[in-house]
Scaffold this motif. Structure first.
Motif, PDB file in Angstrom:
ATOM      1  N   TYR A 120      13.979  -7.344 -14.673  1.00 18.34           N
ATOM      2  CA  TYR A 120      12.854  -6.718 -15.359  1.00 18.34           C
ATOM      3  C   TYR A 120      12.151  -5.675 -14.493  1.00 18.34           C
ATOM      4  CZ  TYR A 120      13.536 -10.639 -18.535  1.00 18.34           C
ATOM      5  OH  TYR A 120      14.085 -11.543 -19.409  1.00 18.34           O
ATOM      6  N   VAL A 121      11.952  -6.004 -13.225  1.00 12.46           N
ATOM      7  CA  VAL A 121      11.302  -5.081 -12.286  1.00 12.46           C
ATOM      8  C   VAL A 121      12.172  -4.993 -11.032  1.00 12.46           C
ATOM      9  CG1 VAL A 121       9.153  -4.499 -11.100  1.00 12.46           C
ATOM     10  CG2 VAL A 121       9.068  -5.871 -13.179  1.00 12.46           C
ATOM     11  N   PRO A 122      13.217  -4.185 -11.087  1.00 12.18           N
ATOM     12  CA  PRO A 122      14.130  -4.104  -9.938  1.00 12.18           C
ATOM     13  C   PRO A 122      13.490  -3.422  -8.729  1.00 12.18           C
ATOM     14  CG  PRO A 122      14.763  -2.535 -11.650  1.00 12.18           C
ATOM     15  CD  PRO A 122      13.665  -3.371 -12.220  1.00 12.18           C
ATOM     16  N   PHE A 123      14.110  -3.605  -7.572  1.00 11.46           N
ATOM     17  CA  PHE A 123      13.593  -3.035  -6.326  1.00 11.46           C
ATOM     18  C   PHE A 123      13.353  -1.532  -6.444  1.00 11.46           C
ATOM     19  CE2 PHE A 123      16.061  -6.503  -3.813  1.00 11.46           C
ATOM     20  CZ  PHE A 123      15.061  -7.415  -4.088  1.00 11.46           C
ATOM     21  N   ARG A 124      14.297  -0.826  -7.056  1.00  9.01           N
ATOM     22  CA  ARG A 124      14.199   0.636  -7.141  1.00  9.01           C
ATOM     23  C   ARG A 124      12.945   1.059  -7.876  1.00  9.01           C
ATOM     24  NH1 ARG A 124      14.864   4.337  -4.090  1.00  9.01           N
ATOM     25  NH2 ARG A 124      16.787   3.273  -3.481  1.00  9.01           N
TER      26      ARG A 124
ATOM     27  N   MET B 102       3.065   7.198  -5.855  1.00 12.54           N
ATOM     28  CA  MET B 102       1.670   7.033  -5.447  1.00 12.54           C
ATOM     29  C   MET B 102       1.425   7.560  -4.035  1.00 12.54           C
ATOM     30  SD  MET B 102       0.269   3.602  -7.330  1.00 12.54           S
ATOM     31  CE  MET B 102       1.359   2.431  -6.537  1.00 12.54           C
ATOM     32  N   ASP B 103       2.399   7.430  -3.167  1.00 15.65           N
ATOM     33  CA  ASP B 103       2.292   8.039  -1.838  1.00 15.65           C
ATOM     34  C   ASP B 103       2.092   9.547  -1.959  1.00 15.65           C
ATOM     35  OD1 ASP B 103       2.661   5.622  -0.543  1.00 15.65           O
ATOM     36  OD2 ASP B 103       4.711   6.025   0.103  1.00 15.65           O
ATOM     37  N   GLU B 104       2.860  10.186  -2.844  1.00 14.44           N
ATOM     38  CA  GLU B 104       2.758  11.631  -3.036  1.00 14.44           C
ATOM     39  C   GLU B 104       1.405  12.002  -3.652  1.00 14.44           C
ATOM     40  OE1 GLU B 104       3.434  15.719  -3.260  1.00 14.44           O
ATOM     41  OE2 GLU B 104       4.226  14.141  -1.960  1.00 14.44           O
ATOM     42  N   CYS B 105       0.935  11.193  -4.598  1.00 11.98           N
ATOM     43  CA  CYS B 105      -0.395  11.436  -5.178  1.00 11.98           C
ATOM     44  C   CYS B 105      -1.466  11.372  -4.094  1.00 11.98           C
ATOM     45  CB  CYS B 105      -0.693  10.415  -6.277  1.00 11.98           C
ATOM     46  SG  CYS B 105       0.253  10.642  -7.794  1.00 11.98           S
TER      47      CYS B 105
ATOM     48  N   VAL C 147       0.830  -1.200   0.000  1.00 14.97           N
ATOM     49  CA  VAL C 147       0.000   0.000   0.000  1.00 14.97           C
ATOM     50  C   VAL C 147       0.866   1.251   0.000  1.00 14.97           C
ATOM     51  CG1 VAL C 147      -1.696   1.295   1.366  1.00 14.97           C
ATOM     52  CG2 VAL C 147      -1.923  -1.178   1.110  1.00 14.97           C
ATOM     53  N   SER C 148       2.062   1.158   0.555  1.00 14.96           N
ATOM     54  CA  SER C 148       2.933   2.326   0.683  1.00 14.96           C
ATOM     55  C   SER C 148       4.380   1.950   0.397  1.00 14.96           C
ATOM     56  CB  SER C 148       2.843   2.900   2.101  1.00 14.96           C
ATOM     57  OG  SER C 148       3.385   1.973   3.036  1.00 14.96           O
ATOM     58  N   ALA C 149       5.185   2.973   0.141  1.00 11.94           N
ATOM     59  CA  ALA C 149       6.614   2.747  -0.087  1.00 11.94           C
ATOM     60  C   ALA C 149       7.277   2.198   1.170  1.00 11.94           C
ATOM     61  CB  ALA C 149       7.286   4.051  -0.518  1.00 11.94           C
ATOM     62  N   ALA C 150       6.814   2.619   2.333  1.00 12.14           N
ATOM     63  CA  ALA C 150       7.398   2.122   3.589  1.00 12.14           C
ATOM     64  C   ALA C 150       7.209   0.616   3.719  1.00 12.14           C
ATOM     65  CB  ALA C 150       6.766   2.842   4.777  1.00 12.14           C
ATOM     66  N   ASP C 151       6.017   0.124   3.371  1.00 11.04           N
ATOM     67  CA  ASP C 151       5.773  -1.320   3.435  1.00 11.04           C
ATOM     68  C   ASP C 151       6.603  -2.063   2.385  1.00 11.04           C
ATOM     69  OD1 ASP C 151       4.041  -1.022   5.524  1.00 11.04           O
ATOM     70  OD2 ASP C 151       2.213  -1.423   4.377  1.00 11.04           O
ATOM     71  N   ALA C 152       6.734  -1.470   1.212  1.00  9.58           N
ATOM     72  CA  ALA C 152       7.556  -2.099   0.164  1.00  9.58           C
ATOM     73  C   ALA C 152       9.006  -2.194   0.608  1.00  9.58           C
ATOM     74  CB  ALA C 152       7.450  -1.320  -1.138  1.00  9.58           C
ATOM     75  N   GLN C 153       9.485  -1.164   1.284  1.00  9.30           N
ATOM     76  CA  GLN C 153      10.861  -1.181   1.781  1.00  9.30           C
ATOM     77  C   GLN C 153      11.042  -2.295   2.812  1.00  9.30           C
ATOM     78  OE1 GLN C 153      13.633   1.098   0.805  1.00  9.30           O
ATOM     79  NE2 GLN C 153      14.472  -0.810   1.610  1.00  9.30           N
ATOM     80  N   THR C 154      10.043  -2.500   3.656  1.00 10.80           N
ATOM     81  CA  THR C 154      10.092  -3.591   4.628  1.00 10.80           C
ATOM     82  C   THR C 154      10.237  -4.935   3.914  1.00 10.80           C
ATOM     83  OG1 THR C 154       8.765  -2.368   6.245  1.00 10.80           O
ATOM     84  CG2 THR C 154       8.820  -4.765   6.469  1.00 10.80           C
ATOM     85  N   MET C 155       9.493  -5.118   2.826  1.00 13.29           N
ATOM     86  CA  MET C 155       9.547  -6.368   2.074  1.00 13.29           C
ATOM     87  C   MET C 155      10.914  -6.554   1.410  1.00 13.29           C
ATOM     88  SD  MET C 155       5.752  -5.795   0.497  1.00 13.29           S
ATOM     89  CE  MET C 155       5.346  -7.339  -0.299  1.00 13.29           C
ATOM     90  N   ILE C 156      11.434  -5.496   0.849  1.00 17.27           N
ATOM     91  CA  ILE C 156      12.766  -5.556   0.212  1.00 17.27           C
ATOM     92  C   ILE C 156      13.832  -5.878   1.261  1.00 17.27           C
ATOM     93  CG2 ILE C 156      14.540  -4.174  -0.947  1.00 17.27           C
ATOM     94  CD1 ILE C 156      12.136  -2.678  -2.318  1.00 17.27           C
ATOM     95  N   ASP C 157      13.737  -5.215   2.407  1.00 17.23           N
ATOM     96  CA  ASP C 157      14.702  -5.465   3.495  1.00 17.23           C
ATOM     97  C   ASP C 157      14.631  -6.922   3.949  1.00 17.23           C
ATOM     98  OD1 ASP C 157      15.432  -2.806   3.393  1.00 17.23           O
ATOM     99  OD2 ASP C 157      14.268  -2.219   5.168  1.00 17.23           O
TER     100      ASP C 157
END
Length: 317
Positions: free
Chosen positions: A290-294, A303-306, A98-108
């Motif tokens: 194809y779809v890197p973490f960045r 989307m967070d900013e939107c 839902v958010s970049a913060a959650d995505a960062q948690t998953m990447i970490d």
């Protein structure tokens, strides 16, 4: 080489669509978990898998090569982290969170456990989108002046209890379909210099928005809506144009330039996506080419900013 074995978490529409497609290739589904046990068992029987009463059992089977998460995006974090801690590679439906913060948690978590993790953004596993990127980067249409994308899908016609219309499941146009045009522009041009978003909110979700991503003098204008019906992409340069109907699942891209016209045809399908992911996992990669973490992280930041500009918050935030 034996087929690539998937554990499916979720058994809704997208799970059914992907399963039908990938089972025609070198893939098998060996285990399934869904919160509705009866539906999970029905799905498992249809795809030749075993349904389990917990995600841990479905994911933890020794013969599982990868985990595909096809639940609503509000639960992606929970299931992805569970799989990563069980040392299983993960392909997670878009948006991964839902958010970049959650995505960062998953990447970490993926990096901590040394496992592969990728967003299931089928557009960018497709030779059509990759060809468009090559045309843009190699100057086939000169300097890009503007991009206009319409992704307007009549999601509002879905039942009122559909997850895409409920604030509790982070429904709305932006996260459900806006991810596609945002990712398209990001993968062509990177993170924008400026983000401008104007949207229409109703009943706790966004029904539509216009998003402008500025890159110096060039801008991408994205028309995203659950109340209209249109899908196409036009990229205009100083020496030509690129047009794509149904851009997010394109099978055709048309190039018109001073050096002549060209049409590229190819597939955007789940089998291509899953086969690329299976190959990357077998090669020992921890991040998708194809779809890197960045890309995943930056698109969620956009989307967070939107959402910030629209004043859109979900009940659980």
């Amino acid at each position: 080489m034996r087929k690539f074995n998937w554990a499916y978490i979720g058994n809704g529409n997208i799970a059914n669509s992907t399963a039908k497609n990938i089972l025609s290739g070198d893939h098998s589904i060996v285990s399934v978990y869904g919160r509705n046990g009866a539906k999970a068992r029905e799905f498992a029987e249809k795809v030749g898998a075993v349904a389990y009463d917990s995600p841990q059992e479905a994911i933890g089977r020794d013969d599982v090569d990868g985990v595909y998460i096809a639940t609503p995006h509000t639960s992606h974090l929970e299931y992805a982290v569970e799989a990563m801690r069980l040392k299983k590679p993960v392909l997670c439906e878009k948006p991964v969170a839902v958010s970049a913060a959650d995505a960062q948690t998953m990447i970490d978590e993926a990096q901590k456990n040394g496992v592969y993790f990728a967003e299931a953004m089928w557009t960018w596993f497709s030779p059509v989108a990759l060809t468009v990127k090559d045309w843009v980067n190699s100057g086939k249409i000169g300097e890009v002046r503007s991009v206009e994308i319409y992704y307007q899908f009549m999601g509002i016609m879905k039942p009122k209890n559909s997850r895409v219309l409920l604030p509790e499941t982070a429904g709305g146009a932006l996260l459900d379909i806006g991810i596609y045009p945002i990712t398209y522009c990001y993968n062509l041009f990177g993170y924008p210099d400026e983000i401008i978003c104007n949207g229409h909110l109703k009943n706790g979700i966004d029904l539509s928005e216009t998003v402008v991503l500025r890159y110096g003098d060039m801008k991408c204008t994205l028309h995203i809506s659950f109340t209209e019906l249109r899908e196409d992409c036009t990229i205009t340069g100083t020496q030509g144009t690129i047009k794509l109907p149904l851009f997010h699942m394109a099978t055709r891209a048309a190039l018109k330039s001073q050096n002549g016209n060209k049409v590229f045809r190819g597939k955007t399908d789940y089998l291509t996506e899953f086969t690329c992911v299976a190959r990357e996992i077998r090669e020992g990669r921890l991040e998708s080419e194809y779809v890197p973490f960045r890309s995943t992280l930056d698109c969620l930041k956009i989307m967070d900013e939107c959402r910030r500009q629209m004043g859109l918050k979900y009940p659980f935030e």
